[in-house]
Design an enzyme around this catalytic site. Structure first.
Site, PDB file in Angstrom:
ATOM      1  N   ARG A   1       0.824  -1.219   0.000  1.00  0.00           N
ATOM      2  CA  ARG A   1       0.000   0.000   0.000  1.00  0.00           C
ATOM      3  C   ARG A   1       0.847   1.252   0.000  1.00  0.00           C
ATOM      4  O   ARG A   1       0.464   2.285  -0.554  1.00  0.00           O
ATOM      5  CB  ARG A   1      -0.949  -0.022   1.196  1.00  0.00           C
ATOM      6  CG  ARG A   1      -1.993  -1.107   1.058  1.00  0.00           C
ATOM      7  CD  ARG A   1      -2.879  -1.125   2.256  1.00  0.00           C
ATOM      8  NE  ARG A   1      -2.652  -2.278   3.099  1.00  0.00           N
ATOM      9  CZ  ARG A   1      -2.944  -2.340   4.389  1.00  0.00           C
ATOM     10  NH1 ARG A   1      -3.455  -1.297   4.993  1.00  0.00           N
ATOM     11  NH2 ARG A   1      -2.731  -3.432   5.066  1.00  0.00           N
TER      12      ARG A   1
ATOM     13  N   GLU B   1       0.769  -6.652  13.263  1.00  0.00           N
ATOM     14  CA  GLU B   1      -0.443  -6.889  14.049  1.00  0.00           C
ATOM     15  C   GLU B   1      -1.028  -8.260  13.724  1.00  0.00           C
ATOM     16  O   GLU B   1      -1.604  -8.919  14.567  1.00  0.00           O
ATOM     17  CB  GLU B   1      -1.476  -5.787  13.735  1.00  0.00           C
ATOM     18  CG  GLU B   1      -2.648  -5.790  14.687  1.00  0.00           C
ATOM     19  CD  GLU B   1      -3.702  -4.750  14.337  1.00  0.00           C
ATOM     20  OE1 GLU B   1      -3.576  -4.062  13.314  1.00  0.00           O
ATOM     21  OE2 GLU B   1      -4.666  -4.646  15.117  1.00  0.00           O
TER      22      GLU B   1
HETATM   23  O1  LIG Z   1       3.025  -1.006  11.764  1.00  0.00           O
HETATM   24  P1  LIG Z   1       2.862  -2.435  11.335  1.00  0.00           P
HETATM   25  O2  LIG Z   1       2.339  -3.310  12.431  1.00  0.00           O
HETATM   26  O3  LIG Z   1       4.100  -2.993  10.715  1.00  0.00           O
HETATM   27  O4  LIG Z   1       1.699  -2.466  10.245  1.00  0.00           O
HETATM   28  C1  LIG Z   1       1.587  -1.553   9.216  1.00  0.00           C
HETATM   29  C2  LIG Z   1       1.724  -2.228   7.886  1.00  0.00           C
HETATM   30  O5  LIG Z   1       0.647  -3.169   7.695  1.00  0.00           O
HETATM   31  C3  LIG Z   1       0.052  -2.944   6.429  1.00  0.00           C
HETATM   32  O6  LIG Z   1       0.680  -3.661   5.417  1.00  0.00           O
HETATM   33  P2  LIG Z   1       0.476  -5.219   5.160  1.00  0.00           P
HETATM   34  O7  LIG Z   1       1.587  -5.969   5.826  1.00  0.00           O
HETATM   35  O8  LIG Z   1      -0.913  -5.623   5.551  1.00  0.00           O
HETATM   36  O9  LIG Z   1       0.720  -5.355   3.592  1.00  0.00           O
HETATM   37  P3  LIG Z   1       0.029  -4.718   2.293  1.00  0.00           P
HETATM   38  O10 LIG Z   1       0.438  -3.271   2.237  1.00  0.00           O
HETATM   39  O11 LIG Z   1       0.627  -5.510   1.195  1.00  0.00           O
HETATM   40  O12 LIG Z   1      -1.461  -4.850   2.401  1.00  0.00           O
HETATM   41  C4  LIG Z   1       0.250  -1.457   6.210  1.00  0.00           C
HETATM   42  O13 LIG Z   1       0.119  -1.100   4.846  1.00  0.00           O
HETATM   43  C5  LIG Z   1       1.615  -1.216   6.763  1.00  0.00           C
HETATM   44  O14 LIG Z   1       2.645  -1.459   5.811  1.00  0.00           O
HETATM   45  N1  LIG Z   2      -5.594  -2.483  11.720  1.00  0.00           N
HETATM   46  C1  LIG Z   2      -4.989  -2.253  10.559  1.00  0.00           C
HETATM   47  N2  LIG Z   2      -5.650  -1.666   9.547  1.00  0.00           N
HETATM   48  C2  LIG Z   2      -5.004  -1.430   8.364  1.00  0.00           C
HETATM   49  N3  LIG Z   2      -3.752  -1.745   8.135  1.00  0.00           N
HETATM   50  C3  LIG Z   2      -3.064  -2.323   9.123  1.00  0.00           C
HETATM   51  N4  LIG Z   2      -1.782  -2.727   9.190  1.00  0.00           N
HETATM   52  C4  LIG Z   2      -1.598  -3.260  10.391  1.00  0.00           C
HETATM   53  N5  LIG Z   2      -2.694  -3.201  11.141  1.00  0.00           N
HETATM   54  C5  LIG Z   2      -3.639  -2.604  10.352  1.00  0.00           C
END
Ligand SMILES: O=P(O)(O)OC[C@H]1O[C@H](OP(=O)(O)OP(=O)(O)O)[C@H](O)[C@@H]1O
Ligand SMILES: Nc1ncnc2[nH]cnc12
Length: 162
Positions: free
Chosen positions: A50, A87
């Site tokens: 993202r 998370e």
């Molecule tokens: O602060 P954190 O606990 O590390 O979480 C935040 C991360 O989680 C989500 O990505 P995700 O790993 O879901 O991957 P995506 O962007 O491919 O959906 C979001 O876009 C951040 O990169």
């Molecule tokens: N609760 C949440 N919503 C969206 N993105 C996340 N990445 C990690 N935790 C998330």
């Protein structure tokens, strides 16, 4: 923003920014605010997946290149790796060190800061590659998950805190 209970796993309240990205005025406002969060920079780092959307848009505003901070197995050749907790699981990020000019000031961008694991790993990779982290900027900070503390002394700008 759309809020979804129990996604992607039970117990997680998921903040989905795709409606913001799909709205021209909102995307422009968020992109500009993130791009200018930490002053002049040489490169914008985007965290897969993202963060790529926001980093590329911000880099176009600033006239810089983008550093792709990628999930494992996507970058050919020599890479640096950092693993971290999320998370809802664990993750690893990789970069090409050659994509970071020595001493470059790097703005690290993502949509959401939760535990801070992803952003902390990205900052480590930037430093290991020879860059300097100007700061981290996110659209949303989930304050209860402690990401700001996890980042330690790295400056953080969050456009909204929940
Ligand atoms: O602060 P954190 O606990 O590390 O979480 C935040 C991360 O989680 C989500 O990505 P995700 O790993 O879901 O991957 P995506 O962007 O491919 O959906 C979001 O876009 C951040 O990169
Ligand atoms: N609760 C949440 N919503 C969206 N993105 C996340 N990445 C990690 N935790 C998330």
């Amino acid at each position: 923003m759309r809020v979804q209970q129990d996604f992607p796993i039970p117990g997680v309240l998921f903040r989905d920014l795709t409606p913001v990205l799909a709205d021209a005025a909102a995307l422009r406002a968020v992109t500009r605010a993130l791009a200018h969060a930490h002053g002049p920079v040489d490169v914008v780092a985007g965290l897969e997946s993202r963060g790529f959307l926001l980093a590329a848009a911000a880099a176009a505003v600033l006239g810089t290149g983008v550093l792709a901070v990628r999930k494992p197995g996507k970058l050919p050749g020599d890479v640096l790796s950092e693993s971290f907790e999320l998370e809802y699981g664990t993750g690893t990020f990789q970069v090409h060190p050659s994509d970071v000019p020595d001493g470059a000031r790097v703005l690290v961008l993502d949509d959401v800061l939760a535990t801070g694991g992803s952003a902390t790993a990205a900052c480590r990779l930037v430093e290991r590659a020879g860059g300097t982290v100007a700061g981290v900027a996110v659209a949303i900070e989930l304050v209860d998950l402690g990401g700001r503390a996890a980042l330690g002394p790295v400056p953080l700008v969050a456009l909204r805190r929940w």
